[in-house]
Write a protein that holds these residues in place. Structure first.
Motif, short mmCIF file in Angstrom:
data_model
loop_
_atom_site.label_atom_id
_atom_site.label_comp_id
_atom_site.label_asym_id
_atom_site.label_seq_id
_atom_site.Cartn_x
_atom_site.Cartn_y
_atom_site.Cartn_z
N ALA A 2 0.94 -1.17 0.13
CA ALA A 2 -0.05 -0.05 0.08
C ALA A 2 1.00 1.11 0.08
O ALA A 2 0.55 2.24 -0.70
CB ALA A 2 -0.93 -0.02 1.42
N VAL B 26 -10.17 -7.16 -4.93
CA VAL B 26 -10.85 -6.24 -3.83
C VAL B 26 -10.18 -4.87 -4.01
O VAL B 26 -9.09 -4.72 -4.10
CB VAL B 26 -10.88 -6.98 -2.51
N PRO B 27 -10.88 -4.04 -3.28
CA PRO B 27 -10.09 -2.46 -2.93
C PRO B 27 -8.97 -2.80 -2.14
O PRO B 27 -9.19 -3.65 -1.21
CB PRO B 27 -11.12 -1.53 -2.19
N ARG B 28 -7.89 -2.24 -2.43
CA ARG B 28 -6.63 -2.65 -1.51
C ARG B 28 -6.81 -2.39 0.09
O ARG B 28 -6.26 -3.32 0.55
CB ARG B 28 -5.43 -1.92 -2.10
N SER B 29 -7.72 -1.46 0.36
CA SER B 29 -7.83 -1.59 2.00
C SER B 29 -8.52 -2.81 2.52
O SER B 29 -8.46 -3.12 3.73
CB SER B 29 -8.66 -0.23 1.98
#
Lengths: 459, 459
Positions: free
Chosen positions: B240, B344-347
């Motif tokens: 991230a 998926v969203p990286r979060s």
């Protein structure tokens, strides 16, 4: 006393009085976008919903009454796509102007359609993020309108257009049903790409009520270079060499001789009388921008530039961009402007510009040709005397001839402004009969009763 | 003697004998793509047209006889989209393998669908150009197949997926009509974006017979860094931070603990027993790659890496990528592999990886989780004993549970492999009932008699 409009009554009862406007003066001020030469009808009412549920109510009511719906953002479009038609309901997204989320970790923003592009750009910049699409209307235009037209801008040459940043949408269909398309994740291939189908559909497939937009890390500081050439050919060749160099300029703009003359007449920029073209380039790579700009300057010199200026700071960069910024102001005193938007493969740019000069001569009108040369997307602008009806007819003929020329060179009639009402008669020529039929049938899937912006895109 | 198949007779008369194959052995060898656990039917014949006109003939003939058509490239897909169904006509694009044009000035290639990705990549590199999409099958898979699945790959994290490089298409519709979509110019917004609709449509909307592809200047030399961490969380946090840094790595891959163990068991890479995750990153910016790699290494160290290696040349880079390259070979001896493809969203990556570990425990199967972490696109791979029918049932349950988990985290069931036959039962859950209905209706516009790959995508 006139009996109350039953559609107004129904909408006021569900949206509240303030959201439904039938004042003729207000309606009149909402009839047009920024396109010249597009007729507009007289709307029946203007509705300002504030939520997806209210948009759904509006579309259901319009469907019940068989009333066509024209969705409007800031009405800064240049093709008449947001123009009213007689008896229509204008659906303004102005109240749906919330930035719902800016996620640093996922590098996405979730916004309502009425958010102004500049407001979004500034909000994400506060988190060191960047929303690249930058149409020249960005201080006024809404993200919803940018999505409806798949708006471009100056930085497309490096970053791409609006559709490259739309991950997912919430859309209200003509039926009032709400559908979500796309995704929040960077990638996704589940089913057909309905998101991309809706981006650029000019309000004819549904009303976008929410968008999930991809963001990038904020760019670093930028620097600008500007070069002038005696000929168009040299300027175009230099642009091609910059694009082939692997440098990825964040802006690459071109101004032709008539445009430069108009600018010099408007304000003394010290441009020589024999200047043939100007190239303005920018690099936004911070500490490396000076190197990039020096390389671009060297390429311009190799291609015969008569003058090359490299900015060493932001203020000098601003000054070098001044000529580009003055285009509209410089052309305005010369007459009415009719802005075209052809895009061709870059190898055809010289042929396009030569052909445009011939069209200007043939129809006896001034055509200035600034443009986003890195993308092959030019804005040939026909300028004519507003009080000369014969000039107007010739200008319109020249406008059409420019599009025919663009098509003959393997290009498109619109690179970033859209079809709207302005270019419907040329669409069939670009798409062909089978392509046009598919497009109409796709429209019918989303809007079987043809109530969403029905007089746009197709004739 | 069996009477001649009238469809075979008709096609042989228009395409020639060699283009129409009904040999059962050949047909049998063309029944499947590379998906595990997808059934395939027995095709009626295999046709190898060599031109757009012949493809049109094939589709007209198939239409007349009401025979379904399955288009095949190299059959390297992972979702069963190219699998035969009983009585179908297999349309192979293998003979349409010409690179028709590579334009340096326009930075485009025009190709037939049967061109192998690697052949195109090498041909354009000779002209200092770059076709980025690089699915792991790139040495075998065709551009047509890449377009049909909207294939991704390792370098998506910097350059995007196949659809980002498709400017225009020539497509033969189910009716045999030929339509051109899109453009050759960099920008264009005339009408709905049918090009993007067809990219990723898995052979269900038409047969692509020509593609105009965007190219970029060739990247410079690349260098690689690899870092190991004790935990999954640290590796994901480092990824991230790399993505937030503005560095734009040209590759950012993640390997989790079970994958690393399998690799270490397969070949001694000197990985410690307590290793929790590995991150591999690449910069392709030539002289600046060493700086980039050093910054990435520093970010990994800041995020708790126990070991960080920076390559100083191509050979060292190759060695650091070795672990990633060995994944398939390392997993193969452990049993049958069922490769998932959630994004998926990286979060949500940590939640995804934790959830996948729980799913592995719950269903008592090994799940290894390598993936394109920069895009949030993971390939959780369920590994099980081929001779244990109970394990197979549990593996399939785990496979489904991974998709449910991905959806619950705001992700998609497929980041780059597609739906095909493998994931049809989960599509409705991702798209919703209105979305699914729209998709079916769009399909009906292009293929009203449902003859193009009819048992794929939708249940």
């Amino acid at each position: 006393m006139t009996p109350a409009d039953p559609l107004v009554t129904r909408l006021r009862s569900s949206l509240g009085d303030n959201a439904v406007v039938d004042d003729p003066d207000v309606l009149d001020s909402h009839r047009n976008d920024h396109a010249t030469f597009c007729t507009a009808g007289v709307p029946r009412l203007l509705v300002r919903p504030s939520s997806t549920a209210e948009v759904s109510e509006v579309l259901k009511a319009a469907g019940s009454f068989g009333v066509p719906v024209v969705t409007q953002g800031a009405r800064t479009g240049l093709s008449g796509a947001a123009n009213a038609l007689d008896g229509c309901l204008l659906l303004s997204t102005a109240r749906m102007n919330q930035i719902l989320e800016v996620s640093v970790e996922d590098q996405v923003a979730v916004v309502q359609p009425g958010v102004v592009n500049a407001d979004l750009s500034r909000a994400v910049l506060e988190k060191d993020l960047f929303y690249p699409p930058d149409p020249s209307s960005w201080e006024m235009s809404t993200v919803g309108g940018n999505i409806a037209t798949n708006a471009g801008g100056l930085c497309c040459v490096k970053y791409g257009v609006t559709s490259d940043f739309v991950r997912g949408l919430e859309v209200v269909l003509a039926s009032g049903e709400v559908v979500r398309t796309g995704r929040r994740s960077a990638k996704g291939v589940a089913g057909y790409d309905l998101t991309r189908l809706i981006v650029g559909s000019e309000g004819t497939l549904g009303v976008v009520t929410e968008a999930t937009l991809a963001l990038r890390p904020a760019p670093e500081a930028s620097l600008t270079a500007a070069a002038t050439f005696l000929s168009i050919e040299e300027g175009i060749a230099a642009a091609a060499a910059v694009m082939a160099s692997g440098l990825r300029p964040s802006l690459l703009e071109f101004l032709d001789r008539p445009t430069l003359r108009a600018i010099q007449d408007y304000r003394d920029m010290g441009l020589p009388a024999d200047v043939g073209s100007m190239l303005i380039a920018q690099s936004d790579r911070g500490l490396r921008a000076a190197d990039d700009v020096a390389r671009i300057a060297a390429i311009c010199t190799e291609h015969g530039a008569i003058d090359v200026a490299e900015a060493s700071d932001a203020e000098e960069s601003r000054m070098l961009l001044e000529a580009r910024r003055l285009v509209n102001s410089a052309l305005e005193p010369l007459g009415v402007t009719l802005i075209d938007d052809v895009a061709v493969p870059r190898s055809k740019l010289v042929a396009l510009l030569r052909g445009i000069a011939e069209i200007g001569t043939k129809y006896d009108v001034l055509i200035c040709c600034p443009g986003h040369v890195g993308d092959g997307n030019m804005h040939p602008t026909v300028v004519f005397d507003r009080d000369d009806p014969d000039a107007e007819a010739r200008a319109l003929q020249a406008f059409g001839a420019v599009m025919e020329l663009g098509l003959s060179l393997g290009g498109t009639i619109t690179g970033e402004h859209g079809i709207g009402k302005l270019k419907r008669q040329w669409l069939a020529q670009e798409l062909g009969s089978v392509g046009l039929r598919l497009q109409r049938e796709v429209k019918a899937v989303f809007d079987p009763n043809n109530l969403l912006n029905p007089d746009k895109l197709f004739l």
